[in-house]
Motif scaffolding. Structure first.
Motif, PDB file in Angstrom:
ATOM      1  N   ARG A 198      93.189 -87.698 -71.141  1.00 46.63           N
ATOM      2  CA  ARG A 198      92.201 -88.115 -72.157  1.00 46.63           C
ATOM      3  C   ARG A 198      90.959 -87.222 -72.108  1.00 46.63           C
ATOM      4  N   ASP A 199      90.523 -86.883 -70.897  1.00 48.63           N
ATOM      5  CA  ASP A 199      89.259 -86.154 -70.759  1.00 48.63           C
ATOM      6  C   ASP A 199      89.385 -84.662 -71.041  1.00 48.63           C
ATOM      7  N   THR A 200      90.562 -84.079 -70.827  1.00 44.73           N
ATOM      8  CA  THR A 200      90.613 -82.609 -70.895  1.00 44.73           C
ATOM      9  C   THR A 200      91.732 -82.028 -71.760  1.00 44.73           C
ATOM     10  N   SER A 201      92.711 -82.827 -72.178  1.00 41.30           N
ATOM     11  CA  SER A 201      93.810 -82.209 -72.943  1.00 41.30           C
ATOM     12  C   SER A 201      93.426 -82.090 -74.414  1.00 41.30           C
ATOM     13  N   PRO A 202      93.460 -80.880 -74.965  1.00 39.98           N
ATOM     14  CA  PRO A 202      93.079 -80.709 -76.373  1.00 39.98           C
ATOM     15  C   PRO A 202      94.090 -81.332 -77.339  1.00 39.98           C
ATOM     16  N   TYR A 203      95.245 -81.730 -76.834  1.00 35.97           N
ATOM     17  CA  TYR A 203      96.293 -82.276 -77.712  1.00 35.97           C
ATOM     18  C   TYR A 203      96.323 -83.803 -77.699  1.00 35.97           C
ATOM     19  N   TYR A 204      95.319 -84.398 -77.058  1.00 31.14           N
ATOM     20  CA  TYR A 204      95.383 -85.854 -76.835  1.00 31.14           C
ATOM     21  C   TYR A 204      95.456 -86.637 -78.154  1.00 31.14           C
ATOM     22  N   GLN A 205      94.602 -86.284 -79.113  1.00 28.21           N
ATOM     23  CA  GLN A 205      94.614 -87.052 -80.375  1.00 28.21           C
ATOM     24  C   GLN A 205      95.949 -86.890 -81.096  1.00 28.21           C
ATOM     25  N   ALA A 206      96.497 -85.667 -81.050  1.00 25.93           N
ATOM     26  CA  ALA A 206      97.804 -85.434 -81.691  1.00 25.93           C
ATOM     27  C   ALA A 206      98.876 -86.295 -81.021  1.00 25.93           C
ATOM     28  N   TRP A 207      98.795 -86.409 -79.706  1.00 21.61           N
ATOM     29  CA  TRP A 207      99.738 -87.243 -78.959  1.00 21.61           C
ATOM     30  C   TRP A 207      99.647 -88.708 -79.393  1.00 21.61           C
ATOM     31  N   ILE A 208      98.432 -89.208 -79.540  1.00 17.24           N
ATOM     32  CA  ILE A 208      98.254 -90.604 -79.960  1.00 17.24           C
ATOM     33  C   ILE A 208      98.841 -90.803 -81.361  1.00 17.24           C
ATOM     34  N   ASP A 209      98.495 -89.881 -82.266  1.00 13.26           N
ATOM     35  CA  ASP A 209      98.966 -90.012 -83.646  1.00 13.26           C
ATOM     36  C   ASP A 209     100.490 -90.009 -83.706  1.00 13.26           C
ATOM     37  N   VAL A 210     101.092 -89.076 -82.969  1.00  9.96           N
ATOM     38  CA  VAL A 210     102.549 -88.957 -83.065  1.00  9.96           C
ATOM     39  C   VAL A 210     103.241 -90.142 -82.377  1.00  9.96           C
ATOM     40  N   THR A 234     113.922 -90.200 -78.134  1.00  9.70           N
ATOM     41  CA  THR A 234     113.550 -90.342 -76.725  1.00  9.70           C
ATOM     42  C   THR A 234     113.285 -88.985 -76.084  1.00  9.70           C
ATOM     43  N   GLU A 235     114.198 -88.043 -76.290  1.00 10.39           N
ATOM     44  CA  GLU A 235     114.049 -86.742 -75.622  1.00 10.39           C
ATOM     45  C   GLU A 235     112.839 -85.976 -76.168  1.00 10.39           C
ATOM     46  N   THR A 236     112.686 -85.983 -77.490  1.00 12.11           N
ATOM     47  CA  THR A 236     111.536 -85.280 -78.088  1.00 12.11           C
ATOM     48  C   THR A 236     110.223 -85.870 -77.576  1.00 12.11           C
ATOM     49  N   HIS A 237     110.187 -87.205 -77.518  1.00  7.18           N
ATOM     50  CA  HIS A 237     108.940 -87.850 -77.107  1.00  7.18           C
ATOM     51  C   HIS A 237     108.598 -87.554 -75.654  1.00  7.18           C
ATOM     52  N   ALA A 238     109.618 -87.457 -74.803  1.00  6.76           N
ATOM     53  CA  ALA A 238     109.379 -87.110 -73.392  1.00  6.76           C
ATOM     54  C   ALA A 238     108.772 -85.714 -73.295  1.00  6.76           C
ATOM     55  N   HIS A 239     109.320 -84.770 -74.054  1.00  2.00           N
ATOM     56  CA  HIS A 239     108.761 -83.411 -74.024  1.00  2.00           C
ATOM     57  C   HIS A 239     107.309 -83.417 -74.501  1.00  2.00           C
ATOM     58  N   ARG A 240     107.040 -84.211 -75.513  1.00  2.00           N
ATOM     59  CA  ARG A 240     105.662 -84.261 -76.029  1.00  2.00           C
ATOM     60  C   ARG A 240     104.714 -84.833 -74.987  1.00  2.00           C
ATOM     61  N   MET A 241     105.163 -85.855 -74.264  1.00  2.00           N
ATOM     62  CA  MET A 241     104.279 -86.410 -73.227  1.00  2.00           C
ATOM     63  C   MET A 241     103.994 -85.369 -72.153  1.00  2.00           C
ATOM     64  N   HIS A 242     105.030 -84.679 -71.702  1.00  5.76           N
ATOM     65  CA  HIS A 242     104.791 -83.695 -70.648  1.00  5.76           C
ATOM     66  C   HIS A 242     103.959 -82.524 -71.167  1.00  5.76           C
ATOM     67  N   ALA A 243     104.060 -82.243 -72.460  1.00  7.68           N
ATOM     68  CA  ALA A 243     103.242 -81.160 -73.038  1.00  7.68           C
ATOM     69  C   ALA A 243     101.757 -81.543 -73.044  1.00  7.68           C
ATOM     70  N   VAL A 244     101.446 -82.763 -73.467  1.00  4.12           N
ATOM     71  CA  VAL A 244     100.024 -83.158 -73.516  1.00  4.12           C
ATOM     72  C   VAL A 244      99.457 -83.226 -72.098  1.00  4.12           C
ATOM     73  N   ILE A 245     100.300 -83.606 -71.135  1.00  5.70           N
ATOM     74  CA  ILE A 245      99.847 -83.674 -69.741  1.00  5.70           C
ATOM     75  C   ILE A 245      99.629 -82.267 -69.179  1.00  5.70           C
ATOM     76  N   GLN A 246     100.528 -81.360 -69.470  1.00  5.90           N
ATOM     77  CA  GLN A 246     100.402 -80.000 -68.930  1.00  5.90           C
ATOM     78  C   GLN A 246      99.190 -79.269 -69.470  1.00  5.90           C
ATOM     79  N   ALA A 247      98.666 -79.756 -70.601  1.00  3.81           N
ATOM     80  CA  ALA A 247      97.504 -79.098 -71.207  1.00  3.81           C
ATOM     81  C   ALA A 247      96.184 -79.591 -70.616  1.00  3.81           C
ATOM     82  N   THR A 248      96.238 -80.362 -69.538  1.00  6.47           N
ATOM     83  CA  THR A 248      94.994 -80.797 -68.892  1.00  6.47           C
ATOM     84  C   THR A 248      94.390 -79.641 -68.100  1.00  6.47           C
ATOM     85  N   GLU A 249      93.099 -79.791 -67.780  1.00 10.51           N
ATOM     86  CA  GLU A 249      92.438 -78.805 -66.939  1.00 10.51           C
ATOM     87  C   GLU A 249      91.761 -79.508 -65.771  1.00 10.51           C
ATOM     88  N   PRO A 250      92.092 -79.197 -64.504  1.00  6.68           N
ATOM     89  CA  PRO A 250      93.181 -78.298 -64.111  1.00  6.68           C
ATOM     90  C   PRO A 250      94.535 -78.879 -64.504  1.00  6.68           C
TER      91      PRO A 250
END
Ligand code: PMV
Length: 323
Positions: A198-210, A234-250
């Protein structure tokens, strides 16, 4: 007299990742899951005087886990006080036995808090509906709200304590095959990971919307009894979750190289006409969904990657007869 409850983990097909309210654990979007028929947690709650205690798998839990249990028991005591029950001032000895790997992305917190909610509510003399038990379990760990429910559950995000709870949904017949590539506890808890996202991933809002859209699509696919669509979502959504998480800093990365190999193997299964789809929670272990008749073939294909378990839809959290 002690109250004993048994609950199973659940694996989300539409994931919960992110809170709108940290204290009440109201999620930013709804989610959907299958309750498993293995890896149960059995929890005994006995009222006592003095301090709360928490024993997990035969050992007294550390200060952090004990504190989380006490915070949860305080909620139960508040409900007891509101109901005018004398138990409201009692402390509790909590004893849990967890049959699955703890804190490695196999949803041990879900079965743990679902079992604790049911056992503690009973021990304190509360008579709660499944909906209210789901709301209570949610306060321990969001995904625990879904472990109250038999087979398949939708957790309605809601906007308040009253409106955020799980209930049953019909879904296509399916089995799950888990590949435990690493049974060690994960380094970053779901709780911490969600805040960082929530604090650092630039894709967070897109994740919520999708996720809102994805849950609607999943509910429609379930209503159509469309297994393939449920799997694809199911599979697409799992990839999306891991994508929004990987975009955190650090960066936070829950999947290990071997997890990706399992995803690749599942894609290869589909190329070979074996209909299977993969997902993963906040850890490196992968869970494959397939038709029940294909579970043995799927398990064989991934046996080299880790410890394999096969699951059918399981029961929601429930009381056991006191010994
Ligand atoms: O309930 P928590 O705080 O353990 O979070 C669970 C998060 C995921 O397992 C990754 C997703 C889900 O919906 O279960």
């Amino acid at each position: 007299m002690a109250s004993i409850a048994r609950a199973h983990p659940n694996i989300a097909l539409v994931k919960y990742w992110g809170k709108a309210d940290d204290d009440l654990i109201i999620p930013v979007a709804g989610s959907m899951s299958m309750t498993l028929d293995k890896f149960a947690t059995t929890t005994t709650v006995e009222l006592t005087t003095g301090l709360d205690s928490f024993e997990l798998n035969g050992t007294l839990a550390d200060a952090k886990a004990t504190q989380r249990t006490t915070v949860f028991l305080d909620l139960v005591r508040r409900l007891a006080a509101d109901a005018g029950l004398e138990t409201a001032t009692a402390s509790a000895n909590v004893t849990s036995v967890n049959e699955g790997p703890t804190a490695a992305g196999m949803a041990s917190s879900a079965s743990g808090f679902a079992a604790l909610a049911v056992a503690a509510a009973d021990a304190y003399g509360l008579k709660l509906s499944t909906k209210d038990l789901s709301r209570l379990a949610r306060r321990g760990s969001g995904s625990a709200s879904r472990s109250l429910i038999d087979r398949f559950a939708v957790w309605h995000a809601g906007t308040s304590d009253e409106t955020s709870f799980a209930e049953a949904i019909d879904a296509p017949e399916m089995a799950m095959v888990s590949v435990t590539v690493d049974a060690k506890a994960k380094k970053v808890s779901s709780r911490e990971g969600m805040v960082a996202t929530r604090d650092t991933s630039p894709y967070y809002q897109a994740w919520i919307d999708v996720t809102h859209k994805t849950l609607d699509e999943m509910i429609a696919a379930c209503a159509d009894d469309d297994f393939a669509r449920v799997g694809q979502i199911t599979e697409t959504h799992a990839h999306r979750m891991h994508a929004v998480i990987q975009a955190t800093e650090p960066p936070i990365r829950y999947l290990a190289p071997v997890s990706w190999q399992v995803f690749d193997e599942v894609a290869a299964m589909r190329d070979d006409g074996l209909e299977a789809y993969a997902t993963a929670d906040a850890g490196p272990n992968v869970v494959i969904i397939c038709r029940p008749d294909d579970a043995t073939a799927v398990a064989k294909r991934v046996a080299g990657f880790g410890a394999i378990e096969t699951f059918a839809p399981g029961p929601g959290a429930h009381l056991l007869d006191a010994a």
